[in-house]
Design an enzyme around this catalytic site. Sequence first.
Site, PDB file in Angstrom:
ATOM      1  N   GLU A  62     -12.751 -21.047  41.600  1.00 61.46           N
ATOM      2  CA  GLU A  62     -13.402 -19.907  40.941  1.00 61.46           C
ATOM      3  C   GLU A  62     -14.842 -19.729  41.422  1.00 61.46           C
ATOM      4  O   GLU A  62     -15.313 -18.617  41.583  1.00 61.46           O
ATOM      5  CB  GLU A  62     -13.355 -20.053  39.416  1.00 61.46           C
ATOM      6  CG  GLU A  62     -11.981 -19.783  38.822  1.00 61.46           C
ATOM      7  CD  GLU A  62     -11.437 -18.381  39.148  1.00 61.46           C
ATOM      8  OE1 GLU A  62     -12.232 -17.457  39.367  1.00 61.46           O
ATOM      9  OE2 GLU A  62     -10.208 -18.234  39.215  1.00 61.46           O
ATOM     10  N   TYR A 145     -17.189 -14.228  33.069  1.00 66.36           N
ATOM     11  CA  TYR A 145     -15.973 -14.197  33.866  1.00 66.36           C
ATOM     12  C   TYR A 145     -15.461 -15.615  34.166  1.00 66.36           C
ATOM     13  O   TYR A 145     -14.281 -15.926  33.966  1.00 66.36           O
ATOM     14  CB  TYR A 145     -16.187 -13.429  35.191  1.00 66.36           C
ATOM     15  CG  TYR A 145     -15.034 -13.687  36.122  1.00 66.36           C
ATOM     16  CD1 TYR A 145     -13.836 -12.998  35.951  1.00 66.36           C
ATOM     17  CD2 TYR A 145     -15.089 -14.693  37.085  1.00 66.36           C
ATOM     18  CE1 TYR A 145     -12.731 -13.287  36.748  1.00 66.36           C
ATOM     19  CE2 TYR A 145     -13.998 -14.994  37.871  1.00 66.36           C
ATOM     20  CZ  TYR A 145     -12.825 -14.282  37.700  1.00 66.36           C
ATOM     21  OH  TYR A 145     -11.730 -14.588  38.464  1.00 66.36           O
ATOM     22  N   ASP A 163     -12.830  -8.714  35.933  1.00 63.20           N
ATOM     23  CA  ASP A 163     -13.549  -8.599  37.199  1.00 63.20           C
ATOM     24  C   ASP A 163     -13.310  -7.185  37.729  1.00 63.20           C
ATOM     25  O   ASP A 163     -12.745  -6.339  37.026  1.00 63.20           O
ATOM     26  CB  ASP A 163     -13.095  -9.680  38.197  1.00 63.20           C
ATOM     27  CG  ASP A 163     -11.681  -9.451  38.705  1.00 63.20           C
ATOM     28  OD1 ASP A 163     -10.968  -8.577  38.142  1.00 63.20           O
ATOM     29  OD2 ASP A 163     -11.276 -10.118  39.673  1.00 63.20           O
TER      30      ASP A 163
END
Length: 379
Positions: A62, A145, A163
Site C-alpha cells: 500500500e 485511505y 481513491d
Amino acid sequence: MRRFVSSQDCGYYHPMSASDPDPVLPRRVADLRRRLLAWYHSERRTMPWREKPSAYGTVVSEFMLQQTQVAAVIPYFERFLREFPGFPQLARASEERVLAAWSGLGYYRRARFLKKAAETILRDHAGKLPNNSESLRALPGFGEYTTAAVGSIALGLPLACVDGNVRRVVARLTRLRDPSVEQTREIADALLDRKSPGDWNQAMMELGATVCTPRAPRCLVCPVRIHCAAFTTGDAESFHAPKRAEKTKHVHEIAVAVMHNGKALVLQRAHGNSFGGMWELPRLDSREVDADELSPEHVLKTLTGLAARTPEEIGSARSVFTHHRINTKLFRVAAGRIARVRLTDRHTESAWIEISELASLGASRAQKRLFELIQSSIR
Ligand code: SF4
C-alpha cells in the site's frame, strides 16, 4: 449532505434528504456486490501481495502503490521483502539501507514513513499490526485511505477505501458528475460488503483500474453494468471525466560531477524535504537561479564553495513529473586534490565515492541516471 442508510439484509439503501443533486442509487446492492466479487475472483490481476497475503506485505504494497503503477512496484516489492522480510527487520534497518532499497521508486517520504510505522509497530504493538482503525490511523504515514486499505485487506475491518478509481466508479454507478470525497465516502460505505471488505475494496479499485477507466470505459464487459446509472446515458465517460491536464513546466537544471582519482563528490540532502537523506550530485535549476546565472561554476560555488575549472559537458537527462519536466545537463570537473567542501543548509554530508559504487547509494531515479552517465563517460 444527503444521508444514506444501508441494509445488509435487504440489500437496498435510500436517500434521506432531497437537498443535494440526485445520485441514482443501485436498487439491488446485494446483487451488485455478488457480481462484482465474482468478477474480481475470476479476473483480478496477479500481484505478489495478493498471491501470498500477509499483514506486512499489505502494508508495504500500500505504501509503494501510492502514486505509482502496479507494474513498476512489483520488482521493488519483491526485492524489499527479501531484504526486510517483516516489521522487526524493517524497524531495525538503517534509514540509509531502506532508502537504497526504495531508490528509483520515487516519493521517498513514503519509505521514511513506512520505516517509522514499522518502528512504532515493533515498539508499541509487539511487532503486530494493531487490530483497530484508531491505532492504525495513529501510525506514521497512515492517512484515511491507507488505514482503510490496510484495515480491510489485512485485518477484515469494515472500512471503505476511497481513491481515484473508487471515486470514478461511484460517480458513474450513481450518475454523479463530480462527487466530493465526503459524498463518495458515504456512498462507498453504503456499498461496502461488510462480510468481505478487503476483497470488496480491491474489487472496486480493480474495476476502476481495468474496466471503468477514465477514458473509454469498457462498459460492455463490465460485470455491474446492469446496476450502473451512467451506462444508461450512453455517455459514461463524461461522469467524473478526467480534468484537462495542466500545462507542463519546463525546468532547466545543471548538475556537476567533481572527479578526483576515480571518485566523485556526492552530497546528502538534509531531512525535511522530499529527498531528505538521499545522495546527489551538486545541482541547481531554473526555479532557484536566473537562467543567465545557471552555470556549472555557479552551482559548484553555491553548494560546495569549490571552483569549477574548465567544466566539460558529458551528457544530459530528462525527468518527467506530473506537472513539470526537468532537463538536466551534466558537467564534469576534474579536481586536482580532495578539497574541503563548504556545505549550505540544503545538505548535511559530503563524500567522495568510487564511481563503481555510486549505483549502490540511496538516490533518486534521476540521480541514478546521472551516475550512469558518469560511469559511461570514463569507459
Ligand atoms: Fe463504469 Fe461502464 Fe461499468 Fe458503469 S457500466 S461502472 S461506467 S464500466
